[in-house]
Design a protein around this motif. Structure first.
Motif, PDB file in Angstrom:
ATOM      1  N   ILE A  60       0.907  -1.341  -0.204  1.00  0.00           N
ATOM      2  CA  ILE A  60       0.071  -0.225  -0.005  1.00  0.00           C
ATOM      3  C   ILE A  60       0.910   1.281  -0.099  1.00  0.00           C
ATOM      4  O   ILE A  60       1.549   1.518   1.025  1.00  0.00           O
ATOM      5  CB  ILE A  60      -0.777   0.014   1.090  1.00  0.00           C
ATOM      6  N   ASP A  61       0.427   2.306  -0.933  1.00  0.00           N
ATOM      7  CA  ASP A  61       1.916   3.447  -1.112  1.00  0.00           C
ATOM      8  C   ASP A  61       3.129   2.682  -0.441  1.00  0.00           C
ATOM      9  O   ASP A  61       3.869   3.943  -0.041  1.00  0.00           O
ATOM     10  CB  ASP A  61       1.288   4.474  -0.237  1.00  0.00           C
ATOM     11  N   GLY A  62       3.383   1.198  -1.734  1.00  0.00           N
ATOM     12  CA  GLY A  62       5.320   1.270  -0.781  1.00  0.00           C
ATOM     13  C   GLY A  62       5.216   0.455  -0.220  1.00  0.00           C
ATOM     14  O   GLY A  62       6.215   0.084   0.111  1.00  0.00           O
ATOM     15  N   TYR A  63       4.746   0.559   0.886  1.00  0.00           N
ATOM     16  CA  TYR A  63       4.762  -0.291   1.791  1.00  0.00           C
ATOM     17  C   TYR A  63       3.647  -1.750   2.097  1.00  0.00           C
ATOM     18  O   TYR A  63       2.870  -1.686   2.180  1.00  0.00           O
ATOM     19  CB  TYR A  63       3.744   0.484   3.097  1.00  0.00           C
ATOM     20  N   ASN A  64       4.611  -2.335   2.572  1.00  0.00           N
ATOM     21  CA  ASN A  64       4.430  -3.754   3.149  1.00  0.00           C
ATOM     22  C   ASN A  64       3.473  -3.683   4.000  1.00  0.00           C
ATOM     23  O   ASN A  64       3.306  -3.286   5.356  1.00  0.00           O
ATOM     24  CB  ASN A  64       5.644  -5.002   3.081  1.00  0.00           C
ATOM     25  N   ILE A  65       2.024  -4.450   4.083  1.00  0.00           N
ATOM     26  CA  ILE A  65       1.321  -4.932   5.307  1.00  0.00           C
ATOM     27  C   ILE A  65       1.489  -5.366   6.683  1.00  0.00           C
ATOM     28  O   ILE A  65       1.362  -5.729   7.326  1.00  0.00           O
ATOM     29  CB  ILE A  65      -0.086  -5.179   4.672  1.00  0.00           C
ATOM     30  N   ARG A  66       2.786  -6.638   5.952  1.00  0.00           N
ATOM     31  CA  ARG A  66       3.324  -7.390   6.593  1.00  0.00           C
ATOM     32  C   ARG A  66       4.300  -6.425   7.042  1.00  0.00           C
ATOM     33  O   ARG A  66       4.464  -6.848   9.163  1.00  0.00           O
ATOM     34  CB  ARG A  66       3.656  -9.150   6.173  1.00  0.00           C
ATOM     35  N   ASP A  67       5.226  -6.291   6.615  1.00  0.00           N
ATOM     36  CA  ASP A  67       5.824  -5.320   7.465  1.00  0.00           C
ATOM     37  C   ASP A  67       6.014  -4.166   8.274  1.00  0.00           C
ATOM     38  O   ASP A  67       6.737  -3.808   9.381  1.00  0.00           O
ATOM     39  CB  ASP A  67       7.601  -5.148   6.904  1.00  0.00           C
ATOM     40  N   ASP A  68       4.985  -3.112   7.313  1.00  0.00           N
ATOM     41  CA  ASP A  68       5.130  -2.200   8.198  1.00  0.00           C
ATOM     42  C   ASP A  68       3.692  -1.659   7.414  1.00  0.00           C
ATOM     43  O   ASP A  68       3.221  -0.913   7.239  1.00  0.00           O
ATOM     44  CB  ASP A  68       5.297  -0.835   6.172  1.00  0.00           C
ATOM     45  N   ALA A  69       3.019  -2.036   9.086  1.00  0.00           N
ATOM     46  CA  ALA A  69       1.555  -2.597   9.051  1.00  0.00           C
ATOM     47  C   ALA A  69       1.032  -0.584   9.877  1.00  0.00           C
ATOM     48  O   ALA A  69       0.089  -0.314   8.876  1.00  0.00           O
ATOM     49  CB  ALA A  69       1.123  -3.362  10.228  1.00  0.00           C
ATOM     50  N   ILE A  70       2.434  -0.398  10.789  1.00  0.00           N
ATOM     51  CA  ILE A  70       1.986   1.059  11.439  1.00  0.00           C
ATOM     52  C   ILE A  70       1.820   2.662   9.928  1.00  0.00           C
ATOM     53  O   ILE A  70       0.996   3.688  10.108  1.00  0.00           O
ATOM     54  CB  ILE A  70       2.955   1.455  11.967  1.00  0.00           C
ATOM     55  N   GLU A  71       2.514   2.291   8.813  1.00  0.00           N
ATOM     56  CA  GLU A  71       2.632   3.008   7.896  1.00  0.00           C
ATOM     57  C   GLU A  71       1.446   2.912   7.004  1.00  0.00           C
ATOM     58  O   GLU A  71       1.105   3.987   6.288  1.00  0.00           O
ATOM     59  CB  GLU A  71       3.906   2.672   7.231  1.00  0.00           C
ATOM     60  N   VAL A  72       0.922   1.778   6.947  1.00  0.00           N
ATOM     61  CA  VAL A  72      -0.046   1.156   6.344  1.00  0.00           C
ATOM     62  C   VAL A  72      -1.500   1.653   7.014  1.00  0.00           C
ATOM     63  O   VAL A  72      -1.543   2.677   5.907  1.00  0.00           O
ATOM     64  CB  VAL A  72      -0.607  -0.457   5.839  1.00  0.00           C
ATOM     65  N   ARG A  73      -1.781   1.986   7.788  1.00  0.00           N
ATOM     66  CA  ARG A  73      -2.659   2.898   8.572  1.00  0.00           C
ATOM     67  C   ARG A  73      -2.515   3.703   8.647  1.00  0.00           C
ATOM     68  O   ARG A  73      -3.775   4.429   8.951  1.00  0.00           O
ATOM     69  CB  ARG A  73      -3.020   2.178   9.705  1.00  0.00           C
ATOM     70  N   GLU A  74      -1.822   4.377   8.444  1.00  0.00           N
ATOM     71  CA  GLU A  74      -1.734   5.898   8.354  1.00  0.00           C
ATOM     72  C   GLU A  74      -2.133   6.274   7.138  1.00  0.00           C
ATOM     73  O   GLU A  74      -2.472   7.210   7.058  1.00  0.00           O
ATOM     74  CB  GLU A  74      -0.739   6.733   8.901  1.00  0.00           C
ATOM     75  N   ARG A  75      -2.072   5.743   5.865  1.00  0.00           N
ATOM     76  CA  ARG A  75      -2.369   5.546   4.842  1.00  0.00           C
ATOM     77  C   ARG A  75      -4.019   5.656   4.635  1.00  0.00           C
ATOM     78  O   ARG A  75      -4.100   5.761   2.926  1.00  0.00           O
ATOM     79  CB  ARG A  75      -1.410   5.372   3.738  1.00  0.00           C
ATOM     80  N   ILE A  76      -4.362   4.901   5.387  1.00  0.00           N
ATOM     81  CA  ILE A  76      -5.879   4.697   4.159  1.00  0.00           C
ATOM     82  C   ILE A  76      -6.693   4.751   6.117  1.00  0.00           C
ATOM     83  O   ILE A  76      -6.824   5.093   6.687  1.00  0.00           O
ATOM     84  CB  ILE A  76      -6.158   2.427   4.677  1.00  0.00           C
ATOM     85  N   GLY A  77      -8.182   5.259   5.459  1.00  0.00           N
ATOM     86  CA  GLY A  77      -9.161   4.921   6.151  1.00  0.00           C
ATOM     87  C   GLY A  77     -10.456   3.826   5.245  1.00  0.00           C
ATOM     88  O   GLY A  77     -10.442   4.106   4.893  1.00  0.00           O
ATOM     89  N   VAL A  78     -10.608   3.555   6.624  1.00  0.00           N
ATOM     90  CA  VAL A  78     -11.709   2.251   6.593  1.00  0.00           C
ATOM     91  C   VAL A  78     -13.525   2.612   7.014  1.00  0.00           C
ATOM     92  O   VAL A  78     -13.295   2.941   7.743  1.00  0.00           O
ATOM     93  CB  VAL A  78     -10.895   1.471   6.864  1.00  0.00           C
ATOM     94  N   ILE A  79     -13.874   2.283   6.054  1.00  0.00           N
ATOM     95  CA  ILE A  79     -15.121   2.235   6.291  1.00  0.00           C
ATOM     96  C   ILE A  79     -16.318   1.661   6.297  1.00  0.00           C
ATOM     97  O   ILE A  79     -16.078   0.157   4.290  1.00  0.00           O
ATOM     98  CB  ILE A  79     -15.965   3.369   5.134  1.00  0.00           C
ATOM     99  N   SER A  80     -16.619   0.806   7.324  1.00  0.00           N
ATOM    100  CA  SER A  80     -17.852  -0.191   6.874  1.00  0.00           C
ATOM    101  C   SER A  80     -18.940  -0.624   7.538  1.00  0.00           C
ATOM    102  O   SER A  80     -19.439   0.559   7.895  1.00  0.00           O
ATOM    103  CB  SER A  80     -16.668  -1.183   7.339  1.00  0.00           C
TER     104      SER A  80
END
Length: 235
Positions: A60-80
């Motif tokens: 996600i935006d250059g960050y792997n969800i396995r290794d860079d979960a914090i960086e990924v969460r900073e870049r996503i918004g979830v509506i469910s």
């Protein structure tokens, strides 16, 4: 912006996702359709770092969800259809919690702005458990956009909403101008998919069975016939 390669997820004897490959460009909006059990929510939860894949890679935006979960969460918004709100906190307290977690600058000002944008200013101090389903969904939008993420993941966001709440949800998304964001939305609502997306895809038995630009979809009836041919049931 989103790169998924060979993604699989297995729960016991149940294969939820099978070797998914998907690329989503910056600023693109893809609507993902599929029957219950096709793996749509599992895919969104993996992209959201809520559950881990069995195999494969998600970047996600250059960050792997396995290794860079914090960086990924900073870049996503979830509506469910799951609001991820704390029922015994007020609307403002919920946003304060998430804002501190994301280290949002000028947090109180930002909270006031997003609460106003979703039309909940008069209820900002009320406990979430007193809110209607539509109001909770509006607050979940505020939660998702609080840190101004470049990517939005919408998992069946219209589920459980009455017609008035659906119209309100549409209006809020229009006011927010998500045209500059990358969006993945799972939904059963063809009209919303055609109206909002750049691409339309079908997930069947954990696999991407169909994926085309929206301009190739003539109308709702045309897509319904395609969906039925791939899934074997009406949408």
């Amino acid at each position: 912006m989103i790169s998924i390669n060979g993604l699989s997820k297995v729960f016991g004897n149940n294969v939820a996702l099978r070797e998914i490959n998907l690329e989503v460009k910056k600023g693109e909006f893809i609507a993902l359709f599929g029957p219950n059990g096709a793996g749509k929510t599992t895919l969104i939860k993996i992209m959201s770092t809520l559950i881990a894949p069995t195999s494969g890679a998600v970047v996600i935006d250059g960050y792997n969800i396995r290794d860079d979960a914090i960086e990924v969460r900073e870049r996503i918004g979830v509506i469910s259809h799951e609001t991820y709100l704390y029922e015994d906190l007020s609307a403002r307290e919920n946003l304060q919690f998430y804002g501190k977690m994301y280290e949002v600058d000028n947090l109180e000002e930002r909270i006031s702005n997003v609460i106003s944008e979703v039309g909940l200013s008069p209820r900002a101090e009320d406990l979430v458990r007193t809110f209607s389903r539509g109001m909770k969904q509006r607050l979940s939008i505020a939660r998702a956009i609080l840190h101004d993420p470049p990517i939005l993941l919408l998992d069946e966001p219209y589920t459980g909403l009455d017609p008035h709440a659906v119209a309100t949800f549409d209006r809020i998304l229009k006011v927010l101008d998500i045209s500059n964001k990358t969006v993945v939305m799972t939904t059963h609502m063809i009209s919303r998919g055609i109206k909002m997306s750049d691409r339309m895809a079908i997930l069947r038995s954990g696999e991407i069975a169909y994926d085309v630009p929206r301009v190739q979809i003539q109308d709702e009836e045309y897509f319904k016939s395609i969906y039925e041919s791939y899934v074997g049931e009406e949408l």
